[in-house]
Motif scaffolding. Structure first.
Motif, PDB file in Angstrom:
ATOM      1  N   HIS A  56     -13.663   7.361 -26.288  1.00 39.85           N
ATOM      2  CA  HIS A  56     -14.660   8.436 -26.256  1.00 39.85           C
ATOM      3  C   HIS A  56     -15.799   8.160 -25.275  1.00 39.85           C
ATOM      4  CE1 HIS A  56     -12.614   9.941 -29.817  1.00 39.85           C
ATOM      5  NE2 HIS A  56     -12.745   8.742 -30.370  1.00 39.85           N
ATOM      6  N   HIS A  57     -16.150   6.889 -25.090  1.00 39.45           N
ATOM      7  CA  HIS A  57     -17.336   6.567 -24.290  1.00 39.45           C
ATOM      8  C   HIS A  57     -17.062   5.647 -23.102  1.00 39.45           C
ATOM      9  CE1 HIS A  57     -20.168   8.442 -27.099  1.00 39.45           C
ATOM     10  NE2 HIS A  57     -19.382   7.972 -28.065  1.00 39.45           N
ATOM     11  N   PHE A  58     -15.927   4.963 -23.090  1.00 40.70           N
ATOM     12  CA  PHE A  58     -15.635   4.084 -21.956  1.00 40.70           C
ATOM     13  C   PHE A  58     -14.264   4.421 -21.393  1.00 40.70           C
ATOM     14  CE2 PHE A  58     -14.726  -0.058 -19.856  1.00 40.70           C
ATOM     15  CZ  PHE A  58     -15.818  -0.061 -19.014  1.00 40.70           C
ATOM     16  N   THR A  59     -14.158   5.644 -20.942  1.00 38.12           N
ATOM     17  CA  THR A  59     -12.923   6.144 -20.344  1.00 38.12           C
ATOM     18  C   THR A  59     -12.812   5.615 -18.909  1.00 38.12           C
ATOM     19  OG1 THR A  59     -14.026   8.096 -19.457  1.00 38.12           O
ATOM     20  CG2 THR A  59     -13.150   8.251 -21.713  1.00 38.12           C
ATOM     21  N   PRO A  60     -11.638   5.747 -18.278  1.00 32.59           N
ATOM     22  CA  PRO A  60     -11.527   5.350 -16.864  1.00 32.59           C
ATOM     23  C   PRO A  60     -12.540   6.052 -15.966  1.00 32.59           C
ATOM     24  CG  PRO A  60      -9.348   5.604 -17.818  1.00 32.59           C
ATOM     25  CD  PRO A  60     -10.323   6.081 -18.863  1.00 32.59           C
ATOM     26  N   ASP A  61     -12.843   7.315 -16.254  1.00 37.64           N
ATOM     27  CA  ASP A  61     -13.833   8.027 -15.439  1.00 37.64           C
ATOM     28  C   ASP A  61     -15.220   7.416 -15.593  1.00 37.64           C
ATOM     29  OD1 ASP A  61     -12.219   9.928 -14.162  1.00 37.64           O
ATOM     30  OD2 ASP A  61     -12.254  11.247 -15.911  1.00 37.64           O
ATOM     31  N   VAL A  62     -15.556   6.990 -16.803  1.00 40.29           N
ATOM     32  CA  VAL A  62     -16.854   6.343 -17.021  1.00 40.29           C
ATOM     33  C   VAL A  62     -16.871   4.978 -16.345  1.00 40.29           C
ATOM     34  CG1 VAL A  62     -18.398   5.356 -18.753  1.00 40.29           C
ATOM     35  CG2 VAL A  62     -17.330   7.587 -19.157  1.00 40.29           C
ATOM     36  N   GLU A  63     -15.834   4.190 -16.561  1.00 42.91           N
ATOM     37  CA  GLU A  63     -15.800   2.850 -15.979  1.00 42.91           C
ATOM     38  C   GLU A  63     -15.914   2.894 -14.463  1.00 42.91           C
ATOM     39  OE1 GLU A  63     -13.201  -1.295 -16.106  1.00 42.91           O
ATOM     40  OE2 GLU A  63     -12.355   0.526 -16.995  1.00 42.91           O
ATOM     41  N   ASN A  64     -15.288   3.888 -13.842  1.00 46.15           N
ATOM     42  CA  ASN A  64     -15.309   3.998 -12.382  1.00 46.15           C
ATOM     43  C   ASN A  64     -16.425   4.894 -11.862  1.00 46.15           C
ATOM     44  OD1 ASN A  64     -12.823   2.429 -11.454  1.00 46.15           O
ATOM     45  ND2 ASN A  64     -11.950   3.736 -13.053  1.00 46.15           N
ATOM     46  N   ARG A  66     -17.230   8.004 -12.242  1.00 49.34           N
ATOM     47  CA  ARG A  66     -16.952   9.341 -11.717  1.00 49.34           C
ATOM     48  C   ARG A  66     -17.753  10.403 -12.465  1.00 49.34           C
ATOM     49  NH1 ARG A  66     -11.602   6.968 -10.763  1.00 49.34           N
ATOM     50  NH2 ARG A  66     -10.962   7.410 -12.922  1.00 49.34           N
ATOM     51  N   HIS A  67     -17.692  10.377 -13.781  1.00 54.26           N
ATOM     52  CA  HIS A  67     -18.509  11.284 -14.585  1.00 54.26           C
ATOM     53  C   HIS A  67     -18.502  10.794 -16.023  1.00 54.26           C
ATOM     54  CE1 HIS A  67     -14.888  13.109 -16.348  1.00 54.26           C
ATOM     55  NE2 HIS A  67     -14.403  13.227 -15.122  1.00 54.26           N
ATOM     56  N   GLY A  68     -19.490  11.274 -16.790  1.00 51.52           N
ATOM     57  CA  GLY A  68     -19.587  10.874 -18.174  1.00 51.52           C
ATOM     58  C   GLY A  68     -18.515  11.508 -19.029  1.00 51.52           C
ATOM     59  N   SER A  69     -18.402  11.023 -20.261  1.00 51.06           N
ATOM     60  CA  SER A  69     -17.422  11.548 -21.206  1.00 51.06           C
ATOM     61  C   SER A  69     -18.106  12.361 -22.291  1.00 51.06           C
ATOM     62  CB  SER A  69     -16.630  10.393 -21.836  1.00 51.06           C
ATOM     63  OG  SER A  69     -15.737  10.861 -22.825  1.00 51.06           O
ATOM     64  N   LYS A  70     -18.941  11.733 -23.092  1.00 47.77           N
ATOM     65  CA  LYS A  70     -19.683  12.415 -24.150  1.00 47.77           C
ATOM     66  C   LYS A  70     -21.142  12.621 -23.779  1.00 47.77           C
ATOM     67  CE  LYS A  70     -16.230  12.491 -27.087  1.00 47.77           C
ATOM     68  NZ  LYS A  70     -15.593  13.755 -27.489  1.00 47.77           N
ATOM     69  N   SER A  71     -21.549  12.037 -22.659  1.00 47.51           N
ATOM     70  CA  SER A  71     -22.956  12.056 -22.272  1.00 47.51           C
ATOM     71  C   SER A  71     -23.026  11.860 -20.763  1.00 47.51           C
ATOM     72  CB  SER A  71     -23.698  10.931 -23.012  1.00 47.51           C
ATOM     73  OG  SER A  71     -25.042  10.848 -22.589  1.00 47.51           O
ATOM     74  N   TYR A  72     -24.215  11.549 -20.272  1.00 43.87           N
ATOM     75  CA  TYR A  72     -24.335  11.064 -18.907  1.00 43.87           C
ATOM     76  C   TYR A  72     -23.623   9.724 -18.804  1.00 43.87           C
ATOM     77  CZ  TYR A  72     -28.109  14.507 -18.346  1.00 43.87           C
ATOM     78  OH  TYR A  72     -28.836  15.655 -18.291  1.00 43.87           O
ATOM     79  N   LEU A  73     -23.311   9.302 -17.581  1.00 41.32           N
ATOM     80  CA  LEU A  73     -22.695   7.996 -17.392  1.00 41.32           C
ATOM     81  C   LEU A  73     -23.514   6.902 -18.067  1.00 41.32           C
ATOM     82  CD1 LEU A  73     -21.548   8.120 -13.654  1.00 41.32           C
ATOM     83  CD2 LEU A  73     -20.085   7.686 -15.641  1.00 41.32           C
ATOM     84  N   THR A  80     -21.579   2.101 -25.429  1.00 43.26           N
ATOM     85  CA  THR A  80     -20.599   1.020 -25.489  1.00 43.26           C
ATOM     86  C   THR A  80     -21.295  -0.325 -25.622  1.00 43.26           C
ATOM     87  OG1 THR A  80     -19.102   2.326 -24.079  1.00 43.26           O
ATOM     88  CG2 THR A  80     -18.654  -0.035 -24.274  1.00 43.26           C
ATOM     89  N   LEU A  81     -22.341  -0.536 -24.826  1.00 42.41           N
ATOM     90  CA  LEU A  81     -23.044  -1.824 -24.836  1.00 42.41           C
ATOM     91  C   LEU A  81     -23.918  -1.997 -26.071  1.00 42.41           C
ATOM     92  CD1 LEU A  81     -23.989  -1.964 -21.059  1.00 42.41           C
ATOM     93  CD2 LEU A  81     -22.336  -3.426 -22.256  1.00 42.41           C
ATOM     94  N   GLU A  82     -24.328  -0.906 -26.695  1.00 50.96           N
ATOM     95  CA  GLU A  82     -25.084  -1.031 -27.941  1.00 50.96           C
ATOM     96  C   GLU A  82     -24.204  -1.562 -29.065  1.00 50.96           C
ATOM     97  OE1 GLU A  82     -27.202   2.672 -28.779  1.00 50.96           O
ATOM     98  OE2 GLU A  82     -27.494   2.873 -26.607  1.00 50.96           O
ATOM     99  N   HIS A  83     -22.897  -1.334 -28.967  1.00 50.37           N
ATOM    100  CA  HIS A  83     -21.965  -1.838 -29.971  1.00 50.37           C
ATOM    101  C   HIS A  83     -21.355  -3.180 -29.561  1.00 50.37           C
ATOM    102  CE1 HIS A  83     -22.246   2.341 -31.348  1.00 50.37           C
ATOM    103  NE2 HIS A  83     -21.827   1.897 -32.521  1.00 50.37           N
ATOM    104  N   TYR A  84     -21.097  -3.346 -28.283  1.00 49.71           N
ATOM    105  CA  TYR A  84     -20.515  -4.595 -27.760  1.00 49.71           C
ATOM    106  C   TYR A  84     -21.381  -5.063 -26.589  1.00 49.71           C
ATOM    107  CZ  TYR A  84     -16.327  -3.627 -30.504  1.00 49.71           C
ATOM    108  OH  TYR A  84     -15.454  -3.391 -31.534  1.00 49.71           O
TER     109      TYR A  84
END
Length: 210
Positions: A56-64, A66-73, A80-84
């Protein structure tokens, strides 16, 4: 870690990480507190929760970036970093986003980039890859002394990491510390690092010894 899996940043050098004392917590940068979902990115049990975060939050598009998934990049990477906090790939992507957009706190992010590194190192100070990613970010900011400290720690933590030895050698070259650079180069190539750049620089300086 194999050379072709090294994390790369805008500095053009493979990213590596080292272990230093965590900075004191600040009001705007609270330490990480483990929740039900999350924890140590290196821990097999903790990683089970990634199935609830990454799709939901660290998709290939986010990692690279390109664009956010559920929010801004910045928001998706932050979540993701707040949890890990020591999520290596998310940390690397956040650092790249900061460098690309020239904004230490990307839109949607809860903290600034230094805080994400502080939280990761405060939680897992012996995570060599976090130190390495931080070193790559510092290199891109031309903070060579601090980057070299982190790379040296990365080598201590992962003495068989060829990429860390290679990058540390490149930093020694910048300081014209050829003996240290040669030692790092010999170790990197003995471990199978494929790129000849460090050896070429030493040869050009008349400092290479097989």
């Amino acid at each position: 870690m194999k050379p072709n899996t090294a994390i790369l940043l805008a500095s053009g050098l493979a990213l590596l990480v080292l272990v230093t004392a965590a900075a004191p917590a600040r009001a705007d940068c609270p330490p990480y507190l483990k929740t039900v979902v999350g924890g140590d990115y290196n821990d097999a049990e903790d990683r089970q929760g990634l199935a609830l975060i990454e799709p939901h939050h660290f998709t290939p598009d986010v990692e690279n970036l390109r664009h956010g998934s559920k929010s801004y990049l910045g928001g998706d990477l932050s979540y993701t970093l707040e949890h890990y906090p020591n999520h290596h790939r998310a940390l690397s992507s956040m650092a790249k986003l900061v460098l690309r957009d020239k904004n230490v706190k990307p839109t949607g992010a809860k903290f600034n980039i230094e805080c994400y590194f502080q939280r990761a190192l405060g939680y897992r100070p012996k995570d060599a890859k976090v130190h390495a990613i931080y070193a790559g970010f510092l290199l891109a900011q031309n903070q060579l002394d601090l980057a070299r400290e982190h790379l040296a720690t990365a080598v201590q933590l992962e003495p068989d990491n060829a990429t860390s030895h290679y990058n540390l050698g490149l930093l020694y070259i910048k300081n014209k510390d050829y003996a240290a650079a040669r030692e790092s180069a010999q170790r990197a190539y003995a471990l199978g690092f494929p790129l000849p750049g460090l050896r070429n620089k030493l040869q050009q300086a008349g400092q290479w010894q097989q």
